[in-house]
Design a protein around this motif. Sequence first.
Motif, PDB file in Angstrom:
ATOM      1  N   ILE A  92       0.841  -1.198   0.000  1.00 26.69           N
ATOM      2  CA  ILE A  92       0.000   0.000   0.000  1.00 26.69           C
ATOM      3  C   ILE A  92       0.878   1.251   0.000  1.00 26.69           C
ATOM      4  N   SER A  93       2.082   1.122   0.549  1.00 22.31           N
ATOM      5  CA  SER A  93       3.023   2.247   0.566  1.00 22.31           C
ATOM      6  C   SER A  93       3.288   2.752  -0.847  1.00 22.31           C
ATOM      7  N   SER A  94       3.396   1.839  -1.793  1.00 23.36           N
ATOM      8  CA  SER A  94       3.673   2.214  -3.176  1.00 23.36           C
ATOM      9  C   SER A  94       2.533   3.032  -3.764  1.00 23.36           C
ATOM     10  N   ASN A 136      10.821  -0.254  -1.484  1.00 26.29           N
ATOM     11  CA  ASN A 136      11.911   0.618  -1.042  1.00 26.29           C
ATOM     12  C   ASN A 136      11.887   1.964  -1.774  1.00 26.29           C
ATOM     13  N   ARG A 137      11.555   1.939  -3.062  1.00 27.86           N
ATOM     14  CA  ARG A 137      11.426   3.194  -3.802  1.00 27.86           C
ATOM     15  C   ARG A 137      10.307   4.040  -3.201  1.00 27.86           C
ATOM     16  N   ALA A 138       9.182   3.404  -2.868  1.00 30.97           N
ATOM     17  CA  ALA A 138       8.075   4.137  -2.265  1.00 30.97           C
ATOM     18  C   ALA A 138       8.492   4.761  -0.934  1.00 30.97           C
ATOM     19  N   LEU A 139       9.230   4.006  -0.120  1.00 30.97           N
ATOM     20  CA  LEU A 139       9.663   4.522   1.173  1.00 30.97           C
ATOM     21  C   LEU A 139      10.652   5.676   1.019  1.00 30.97           C
ATOM     22  N   CYS A 140      11.413   5.671  -0.065  1.00 26.72           N
ATOM     23  CA  CYS A 140      12.253   6.842  -0.375  1.00 26.72           C
ATOM     24  C   CYS A 140      11.378   8.057  -0.670  1.00 26.72           C
ATOM     25  N   LEU A 142       8.406   8.602   0.215  1.00 24.49           N
ATOM     26  CA  LEU A 142       7.667   9.010   1.412  1.00 24.49           C
ATOM     27  C   LEU A 142       8.590   9.559   2.500  1.00 24.49           C
ATOM     28  N   GLU A 143       9.868   9.701   2.172  1.00 26.00           N
ATOM     29  CA  GLU A 143      10.877  10.282   3.068  1.00 26.00           C
ATOM     30  C   GLU A 143      11.116   9.440   4.312  1.00 26.00           C
ATOM     31  N   VAL A 144      10.879   8.139   4.187  1.00 22.87           N
ATOM     32  CA  VAL A 144      11.232   7.202   5.254  1.00 22.87           C
ATOM     33  C   VAL A 144      12.680   6.770   5.092  1.00 22.87           C
ATOM     34  N   PHE A 145      13.084   6.465   3.841  1.00 25.04           N
ATOM     35  CA  PHE A 145      14.474   6.159   3.518  1.00 25.04           C
ATOM     36  C   PHE A 145      15.106   7.389   2.870  1.00 25.04           C
ATOM     37  N   GLU A 146      16.395   7.585   3.108  1.00 24.95           N
ATOM     38  CA  GLU A 146      17.092   8.707   2.476  1.00 24.95           C
ATOM     39  C   GLU A 146      17.434   8.413   1.023  1.00 24.95           C
ATOM     40  N   SER A 147      17.704   7.152   0.717  1.00 23.79           N
ATOM     41  CA  SER A 147      18.039   6.780  -0.657  1.00 23.79           C
ATOM     42  C   SER A 147      17.596   5.343  -0.888  1.00 23.79           C
ATOM     43  N   LEU A 148      17.531   4.945  -2.148  1.00 21.81           N
ATOM     44  CA  LEU A 148      17.065   3.606  -2.493  1.00 21.81           C
ATOM     45  C   LEU A 148      18.044   2.560  -1.974  1.00 21.81           C
ATOM     46  N   LYS A 149      17.514   1.609  -1.239  1.00 25.44           N
ATOM     47  CA  LYS A 149      18.330   0.516  -0.731  1.00 25.44           C
ATOM     48  C   LYS A 149      18.152  -0.683  -1.643  1.00 25.44           C
ATOM     49  N   TYR A 150      19.249  -1.083  -2.294  1.00 23.34           N
ATOM     50  CA  TYR A 150      19.131  -2.279  -3.131  1.00 23.34           C
ATOM     51  C   TYR A 150      20.488  -2.911  -3.351  1.00 23.34           C
ATOM     52  N   GLU A 177      12.373  -4.068 -12.312  1.00 25.69           N
ATOM     53  CA  GLU A 177      13.650  -3.706 -11.707  1.00 25.69           C
ATOM     54  C   GLU A 177      14.145  -2.380 -12.285  1.00 25.69           C
ATOM     55  N   VAL A 178      14.088  -2.269 -13.584  1.00 28.02           N
ATOM     56  CA  VAL A 178      14.560  -1.045 -14.234  1.00 28.02           C
ATOM     57  C   VAL A 178      13.710   0.149 -13.821  1.00 28.02           C
ATOM     58  N   PHE A 179      12.391  -0.024 -13.790  1.00 26.32           N
ATOM     59  CA  PHE A 179      11.521   1.086 -13.413  1.00 26.32           C
ATOM     60  C   PHE A 179      11.884   1.640 -12.039  1.00 26.32           C
ATOM     61  N   TYR A 180      12.053   0.746 -11.062  1.00 27.05           N
ATOM     62  CA  TYR A 180      12.246   1.215  -9.691  1.00 27.05           C
ATOM     63  C   TYR A 180      13.675   1.661  -9.425  1.00 27.05           C
ATOM     64  N   ILE A 181      14.657   0.981 -10.017  1.00 25.05           N
ATOM     65  CA  ILE A 181      16.050   1.383  -9.793  1.00 25.05           C
ATOM     66  C   ILE A 181      16.323   2.733 -10.445  1.00 25.05           C
ATOM     67  N   THR A 182      15.812   2.947 -11.655  1.00 23.01           N
ATOM     68  CA  THR A 182      16.039   4.216 -12.351  1.00 23.01           C
ATOM     69  C   THR A 182      15.002   5.272 -12.004  1.00 23.01           C
ATOM     70  N   ASN A 183      14.024   4.905 -11.170  1.00 22.64           N
ATOM     71  CA  ASN A 183      12.928   5.826 -10.843  1.00 22.64           C
ATOM     72  C   ASN A 183      12.230   6.278 -12.124  1.00 22.64           C
ATOM     73  N   PHE A 184      11.860   5.300 -12.932  1.00 29.68           N
ATOM     74  CA  PHE A 184      11.186   5.533 -14.208  1.00 29.68           C
ATOM     75  C   PHE A 184      11.965   6.518 -15.084  1.00 29.68           C
ATOM     76  N   GLY A 185      13.266   6.317 -15.121  1.00 28.73           N
ATOM     77  CA  GLY A 185      14.106   7.091 -16.024  1.00 28.73           C
ATOM     78  C   GLY A 185      14.654   8.379 -15.451  1.00 28.73           C
ATOM     79  N   ALA A 186      14.248   8.747 -14.234  1.00 28.81           N
ATOM     80  CA  ALA A 186      14.776   9.979 -13.638  1.00 28.81           C
ATOM     81  C   ALA A 186      16.258   9.846 -13.301  1.00 28.81           C
ATOM     82  N   SER A 187      16.707   8.600 -13.047  1.00 29.82           N
ATOM     83  CA  SER A 187      18.122   8.341 -12.738  1.00 29.82           C
ATOM     84  C   SER A 187      18.617   7.214 -13.638  1.00 29.82           C
TER      85      SER A 187
END
Length: 318
Positions: A92-94, A136-140, A142-150, A177-187
């Motif tokens: 649900i966080s996502s 983990n991307r969602a928690l980033c 939502l400002e729970v994590f400072e950066s993506l943990k993977y 994997e690509v969507f969440y690691i790259t933040n849908f292309g932002a990184s």
Amino acid sequence: MNIEKNVEAVLKLINWVVANRDNFSHKLGKTTDEQLILLKPIGELALCCDLMIRGNLHSVAARELLEWAWLELDSGDFLKLALISRPGLMMISSLYATFYRNNIKNESLGRLIKNFSESEFSKSIQYPYWRRLDLNRALCDLEVFESLKYSPDLTWSYHRPEPWIIENDSAYALTHEVFYITNFGASPDSLTPATTSYIRTWLPAWKRIFLGDNNLDIFTELLMVSLCIGKPYNELVSFKIIAESISPSGFLPGPENGGKSLLSGIRDEGRSIFLQNYHTTLVGIMAFSLLESACPTRELLTTGSTWSDNMGVSNQEG
């Protein structure tokens, strides 16, 4: 294919979504369990709107749809009650993060997610790794994590499996994997260089495989991957295929057995058509949205390497 035809194609898809807006509601479920299952369509609609807003693709309509979805979810209270009653539904966080990124918030839901995310219970939930990346991307966001943990070595693509063995489940793992690691292309540089090279090398062949299987769902998700990892192929042909595949009703046809997990007990033909095709339609819109954000000047439609000769599709504009 010219830019005007791209505009016409994406308008058809968006108009179909708007006309079918009420079909996305989880409230069509008769029981709590059915309503929780139906969080999938409304959640995917919200994500589509999020990417449309990011890419400035009909962002006014996207914002209206996003706000409608939020009200359908009782301004987040439905999600909060669902998580309280079923703590295992941390995904649900996502869904909430999609709204949060657009400054639509429920503070008590946010606190609940933060508290649950810090529990050993939440950390011990067994997910496929791409799903853990989603969380983990969602928690980033939502400002729970400072950066993506993977951990790269836990991803499917890091091990560069034999590319000719790809099938639906592995393709789904790869794309997400690509969507969440790259933040849908932002990184786009977030993947390891070897992984990026592997994906870029084999994307044309994978797209041909799934196009040959009439699976526009995975085909279009692979197109999104191309737009997420930087320096993509010329995607003129891919967008032309999407445009020419749109049904007279305005949806992008889903694969055989599309929406199968949602169709149990559904007897209404119109509802069945919606559930079979809504996801691929949203993916089509998301691909156009990523094109806008990754390439607002549209050079991907006119320059660069192309794989059209291997597909037997004309690369000429028309």
